[in-house]
Design an enzyme around this catalytic site. Structure first.
Site, PDB file in Angstrom:
ATOM      1  N   TYR A  56      -4.941   0.979   9.390  1.00  0.00           N
ATOM      2  CA  TYR A  56      -5.777   0.015   9.032  1.00  0.00           C
ATOM      3  C   TYR A  56      -6.858  -0.004  10.001  1.00  0.00           C
ATOM      4  O   TYR A  56      -7.888  -1.045   9.555  1.00  0.00           O
ATOM      5  CB  TYR A  56      -4.824  -1.122   8.946  1.00  0.00           C
ATOM      6  CG  TYR A  56      -3.652  -0.845   7.811  1.00  0.00           C
ATOM      7  CD1 TYR A  56      -4.123  -0.909   6.707  1.00  0.00           C
ATOM      8  CD2 TYR A  56      -2.440  -0.582   8.268  1.00  0.00           C
ATOM      9  CE1 TYR A  56      -3.307  -0.878   5.446  1.00  0.00           C
ATOM     10  CE2 TYR A  56      -1.667  -0.553   7.024  1.00  0.00           C
ATOM     11  CZ  TYR A  56      -2.083  -0.556   5.794  1.00  0.00           C
ATOM     12  OH  TYR A  56      -0.779  -0.323   4.730  1.00  0.00           O
ATOM     13  N   GLY A  58      -6.165  11.993   1.395  1.00  0.00           N
ATOM     14  CA  GLY A  58      -7.242  10.981   1.425  1.00  0.00           C
ATOM     15  C   GLY A  58      -6.924   9.778   0.376  1.00  0.00           C
ATOM     16  O   GLY A  58      -7.668   8.814   0.352  1.00  0.00           O
ATOM     17  N   VAL A  87       0.899  -1.151   0.018  1.00  0.00           N
ATOM     18  CA  VAL A  87      -0.001   0.038   0.026  1.00  0.00           C
ATOM     19  C   VAL A  87       0.794   1.244  -0.022  1.00  0.00           C
ATOM     20  O   VAL A  87       1.837   1.414   0.944  1.00  0.00           O
ATOM     21  CB  VAL A  87      -0.967   0.211   1.257  1.00  0.00           C
ATOM     22  CG1 VAL A  87      -1.855   1.311   1.069  1.00  0.00           C
ATOM     23  CG2 VAL A  87      -1.803  -1.295   1.330  1.00  0.00           C
ATOM     24  N   PRO A 133       5.409   0.086  11.557  1.00  0.00           N
ATOM     25  CA  PRO A 133       5.242   0.590  12.611  1.00  0.00           C
ATOM     26  C   PRO A 133       4.484   1.863  12.368  1.00  0.00           C
ATOM     27  O   PRO A 133       4.887   2.447  11.556  1.00  0.00           O
ATOM     28  CB  PRO A 133       6.777   0.829  13.140  1.00  0.00           C
ATOM     29  CG  PRO A 133       7.451  -0.347  12.712  1.00  0.00           C
ATOM     30  CD  PRO A 133       6.874  -0.751  11.234  1.00  0.00           C
TER      31      PRO A 133
END
Lengths: 152, 152
Positions: free
Chosen positions: A132, A99, A89, A126
């Site tokens: 998430y 965003g 990601v 970290p």
């Protein structure tokens, strides 16, 4: 341009993306573009040929483009049935805090949710677990631990 | 029958499996047998049709059989290039403590190592991390955390 406004509001409404931005759900995107966006955040360099194979063997690949510039990316592997794992990601630094991370994860999970997969997993760097958690992910539920074996 | 003797010794030597035990590296094994061995250790019941699809979409599947009885199983998903994730490592209770867990994991990693994959990951149930450490896995390296999102 504040892209966070594209994110779904608490009431479920959503604003459209600016027309120059395009969300793509395809595996056959440019491996060189993926290599470059990963390098933009300091990840180790991978060969485009290998990236192309990994994209083809992924379960879902989402990319967001500003014209021909790749500005956000995420993919997942999995068995289409019982589990999927989210990888890579990434949002281009000059496009962060708008965003796009939320958008690319939302699009990836939307695609994964077209399968009957009950469990989506990931390994959070970290400081990223709060991000998430916004999607319903939790750390080490019931004491389950992520483990890693690096070979090279 | 002490199957732990089949495990590679520190000097690298290995003893053969008893002839009635067979190690299989194939995806087209009986989904019903996989369902049954998973039930034998108390895992939630999955439909054979879904199990069959998951096996086909796995990167590697290893099963160990005593005649027609499935006695150990493990599989992995992945992209064939950058990463793989191990799932569903199981040994039939009546065959546990004989080295079959080590054997099935060793066979799975051997198959995964035929790919150039640098990173193999897994999610370890509480109390099992010591087992996986024997294969070079470590918990949360560099603070990376395993995260989970369950949908149903």
């Amino acid at each position: 341009m504040v892209l966070s406004s594209i994110w779904k509001r608490p009431d479920g409404s959503r604003e459209p993306l600016p027309p120059n931005l395009v969300i793509v759900h395809r595996k056959d995107i440019s491996p060189e573009a993926v290599q470059e966006i990963c390098a933009s955040v300091g990840w180790s360099k991978r060969e485009p040929e290998l990236i192309g194979k990994a994209l083809q063997n992924s379960l879902a690949v989402v990319s967001i483009w500003d014209g021909e510039l790749l500005i956000a990316f995420a993919r997942a592997t999995g068995d289409k049935v019982f589990n999927a794992t989210v990888w890579d990601v990434v949002v281009r630094p000059s496009y962060q805090r708008r965003g796009l991370g939320l958008l690319v994860m939302n699009e990836l999970l939307k695609e994964l949710d077209t399968y009957p997969i009950p469990l989506v997993t990931l390994y959070a760097d970290p400081g990223t677990d709060g991000f998430y958690k916004r999607f319903g992910f939790s750390c080490d539920p019931s004491g389950v631990r992520g483990m890693f074996r690096e070979r090279f």
